[in-house]
Design a protein around this motif. Sequence first.
Motif, PDB file in Angstrom:
ATOM      1  N   ASP A 114       0.858  -1.189   0.000  1.00 55.40           N
ATOM      2  CA  ASP A 114       0.000   0.000   0.000  1.00 55.40           C
ATOM      3  C   ASP A 114       0.893   1.238   0.000  1.00 55.40           C
ATOM      4  OD1 ASP A 114      -2.020   1.817   0.175  1.00 55.40           O
ATOM      5  OD2 ASP A 114      -2.616   1.321   2.232  1.00 55.40           O
ATOM      6  N   VAL A 115       1.260   1.725  -1.184  1.00 57.59           N
ATOM      7  CA  VAL A 115       2.231   2.810  -1.326  1.00 57.59           C
ATOM      8  C   VAL A 115       1.650   4.141  -0.846  1.00 57.59           C
ATOM      9  CG1 VAL A 115       3.729   4.040  -2.940  1.00 57.59           C
ATOM     10  CG2 VAL A 115       3.225   1.620  -3.294  1.00 57.59           C
ATOM     11  N   LYS A 116       2.443   4.867  -0.056  1.00 57.69           N
ATOM     12  CA  LYS A 116       2.039   6.162   0.469  1.00 57.69           C
ATOM     13  C   LYS A 116       3.027   7.240   0.032  1.00 57.69           C
ATOM     14  CE  LYS A 116      -1.221   4.388   3.235  1.00 57.69           C
ATOM     15  NZ  LYS A 116      -2.673   4.625   3.026  1.00 57.69           N
ATOM     16  N   SER A 117       2.564   8.484  -0.029  1.00 56.79           N
ATOM     17  CA  SER A 117       3.450   9.604  -0.315  1.00 56.79           C
ATOM     18  C   SER A 117       4.313   9.901   0.906  1.00 56.79           C
ATOM     19  CB  SER A 117       2.633  10.849  -0.669  1.00 56.79           C
ATOM     20  OG  SER A 117       1.934  11.316   0.481  1.00 56.79           O
ATOM     21  N   LEU A 118       5.336  10.722   0.716  1.00 58.63           N
ATOM     22  CA  LEU A 118       6.193  11.139   1.822  1.00 58.63           C
ATOM     23  C   LEU A 118       5.354  11.814   2.913  1.00 58.63           C
ATOM     24  CD1 LEU A 118       9.305  10.833   2.056  1.00 58.63           C
ATOM     25  CD2 LEU A 118       9.491  13.241   1.407  1.00 58.63           C
ATOM     26  N   SER A 122       4.760  10.380   6.704  1.00 50.99           N
ATOM     27  CA  SER A 122       5.129  11.199   7.856  1.00 50.99           C
ATOM     28  C   SER A 122       3.986  11.282   8.860  1.00 50.99           C
ATOM     29  CB  SER A 122       5.520  12.604   7.398  1.00 50.99           C
ATOM     30  OG  SER A 122       5.838  13.427   8.502  1.00 50.99           O
ATOM     31  N   HIS A 123       2.780  11.448   8.361  1.00 55.54           N
ATOM     32  CA  HIS A 123       1.617  11.517   9.245  1.00 55.54           C
ATOM     33  C   HIS A 123       1.474  10.237  10.065  1.00 55.54           C
ATOM     34  CE1 HIS A 123      -2.464  12.232  10.668  1.00 55.54           C
ATOM     35  NE2 HIS A 123      -2.818  11.063  10.158  1.00 55.54           N
ATOM     36  N   ILE A 124       1.671   9.106   9.424  1.00 56.54           N
ATOM     37  CA  ILE A 124       1.507   7.814  10.102  1.00 56.54           C
ATOM     38  C   ILE A 124       2.649   7.570  11.091  1.00 56.54           C
ATOM     39  CG2 ILE A 124       1.439   5.314   9.756  1.00 56.54           C
ATOM     40  CD1 ILE A 124       0.164   5.956   6.965  1.00 56.54           C
ATOM     41  N   ILE A 125       3.882   7.783  10.649  1.00 58.87           N
ATOM     42  CA  ILE A 125       5.034   7.520  11.523  1.00 58.87           C
ATOM     43  C   ILE A 125       5.091   8.503  12.687  1.00 58.87           C
ATOM     44  CG2 ILE A 125       7.554   7.349  11.605  1.00 58.87           C
ATOM     45  CD1 ILE A 125       7.501   6.508   8.666  1.00 58.87           C
ATOM     46  N   SER A 126       4.592   9.716  12.477  1.00 61.19           N
ATOM     47  CA  SER A 126       4.590  10.719  13.556  1.00 61.19           C
ATOM     48  C   SER A 126       3.794  10.228  14.762  1.00 61.19           C
ATOM     49  CB  SER A 126       4.013  12.040  13.046  1.00 61.19           C
ATOM     50  OG  SER A 126       4.881  12.644  12.120  1.00 61.19           O
ATOM     51  N   LEU A 153       9.933  14.082   8.728  1.00 63.32           N
ATOM     52  CA  LEU A 153       9.439  13.895  10.097  1.00 63.32           C
ATOM     53  C   LEU A 153       9.905  15.032  11.007  1.00 63.32           C
ATOM     54  CD1 LEU A 153      10.046  10.047  10.442  1.00 63.32           C
ATOM     55  CD2 LEU A 153       7.816  11.188  10.525  1.00 63.32           C
ATOM     56  N   ALA A 154      11.142  15.476  10.818  1.00 61.49           N
ATOM     57  CA  ALA A 154      11.675  16.574  11.623  1.00 61.49           C
ATOM     58  C   ALA A 154      10.940  17.878  11.324  1.00 61.49           C
ATOM     59  CB  ALA A 154      13.170  16.734  11.372  1.00 61.49           C
ATOM     60  N   VAL A 155      10.617  18.090  10.056  1.00 62.25           N
ATOM     61  CA  VAL A 155       9.883  19.295   9.664  1.00 62.25           C
ATOM     62  C   VAL A 155       8.477  19.285  10.239  1.00 62.25           C
ATOM     63  CG1 VAL A 155       8.883  20.531   7.684  1.00 62.25           C
ATOM     64  CG2 VAL A 155      11.231  19.646   7.557  1.00 62.25           C
ATOM     65  N   ASP A 156       7.829  18.129  10.207  1.00 59.03           N
ATOM     66  CA  ASP A 156       6.441  18.018  10.666  1.00 59.03           C
ATOM     67  C   ASP A 156       6.316  17.933  12.182  1.00 59.03           C
ATOM     68  OD1 ASP A 156       5.712  18.061   8.042  1.00 59.03           O
ATOM     69  OD2 ASP A 156       5.266  15.920   7.884  1.00 59.03           O
ATOM     70  N   ASN A 157       7.431  17.644  12.859  1.00 59.27           N
ATOM     71  CA  ASN A 157       7.420  17.526  14.327  1.00 59.27           C
ATOM     72  C   ASN A 157       8.564  18.354  14.897  1.00 59.27           C
ATOM     73  OD1 ASN A 157       5.426  15.011  14.805  1.00 59.27           O
ATOM     74  ND2 ASN A 157       6.735  14.564  13.036  1.00 59.27           N
ATOM     75  N   PRO A 158       8.430  19.687  14.873  1.00 56.54           N
ATOM     76  CA  PRO A 158       9.536  20.563  15.272  1.00 56.54           C
ATOM     77  C   PRO A 158      10.087  20.222  16.658  1.00 56.54           C
ATOM     78  CG  PRO A 158       7.752  21.839  14.301  1.00 56.54           C
ATOM     79  CD  PRO A 158       7.232  20.446  14.475  1.00 56.54           C
ATOM     80  N   GLY A 159      11.402  20.071  16.717  1.00 58.02           N
ATOM     81  CA  GLY A 159      12.073  19.841  17.989  1.00 58.02           C
ATOM     82  C   GLY A 159      12.031  18.421  18.499  1.00 58.02           C
ATOM     83  N   ILE A 160      11.404  17.506  17.761  1.00 57.97           N
ATOM     84  CA  ILE A 160      11.269  16.148  18.299  1.00 57.97           C
ATOM     85  C   ILE A 160      12.595  15.388  18.277  1.00 57.97           C
ATOM     86  CG2 ILE A 160      10.647  14.957  16.139  1.00 57.97           C
ATOM     87  CD1 ILE A 160       8.522  13.427  17.869  1.00 57.97           C
ATOM     88  N   PHE A 161      13.466  15.702  17.311  1.00 56.87           N
ATOM     89  CA  PHE A 161      14.740  14.996  17.201  1.00 56.87           C
ATOM     90  C   PHE A 161      15.880  15.829  17.771  1.00 56.87           C
ATOM     91  CE2 PHE A 161      12.618  13.080  13.298  1.00 56.87           C
ATOM     92  CZ  PHE A 161      12.291  11.885  13.947  1.00 56.87           C
TER      93      PHE A 161
END
Length: 283
Positions: A114-118, A122-126, A153-161
Amino acid sequence: MNWKGKILLVLGISLMAWLVYAQYGLKFRVSDKEAKRKFLKAGITLFTETIDVGGSKLHYAKTGSDTLPTLFFVHGSPGSWVKYARFLRDTDLLKKFRIVSVDRPGFGYSQFSDVKSLQEQSHIISALLARLKNGKPIYAIGRSYGGPMIVKLAVDNPGIFSGLVLLAAALDPAAEKPEKWRPILFKSPLNYFVPGAWKQSNKEIWYLKEELKTLAPGFSTITCPIYVLHGDNDGLVPVSNAAYAKKMFVNAKSVTVTIIPRANHFFSDHNYELIKKTLMGLY
């Protein structure tokens, strides 16, 4: 039957055999039961789980104490969490880190095929990253396609990494040269003859160039340290991507670039100790 008929028969049988193999082979994954058995044999307890994120299934593997900082591995294309099994079994790393490796959506046991876009990935892995928060640093490691994935993931979750480690990462849209044969495969019945995980890999790589263009403005929002490792003989993801990373992470605390002489795209398979040394120095 004459010799021409025999040749046609052999070719027909071979074609059918390949078609069957294409549906079931090269999935680059190991069952949880088998993986746990192998880890236990090495004296390591492996935890696996599949979570539901808005109807999408995400599978991951984990070792180490939940009280420690986290190493979060994201594989390339194709692949699965198993790509990093050696790291998950490394007793030196486990003294310092909890180690997590995820099956990206569409691969491994995360709704295979089930291919997903970037953006969708990101939404799922976040959602998994949110579950992993324990008040300690999280460091993301991404190889090849996994590189832009952890940047997203870093862009979508600021400061998480607290740091990003990019291994032969495909980041520069200008360096992406999508082969025109790819859509001919995934947009036609020929796709049935593409084996296993190469089906979804073929499709997501075709769209990566445009997704990298969209991702580009986000690089400046990332402030954590960046570690770039790349082989100077990479024929799949050009080493120029390392210079692109150096240029784009303008607000990162630091950008450390290591170019590995005479190394190809698969240098991570042959330079374990170099990568381990980088990881050991993160915290």
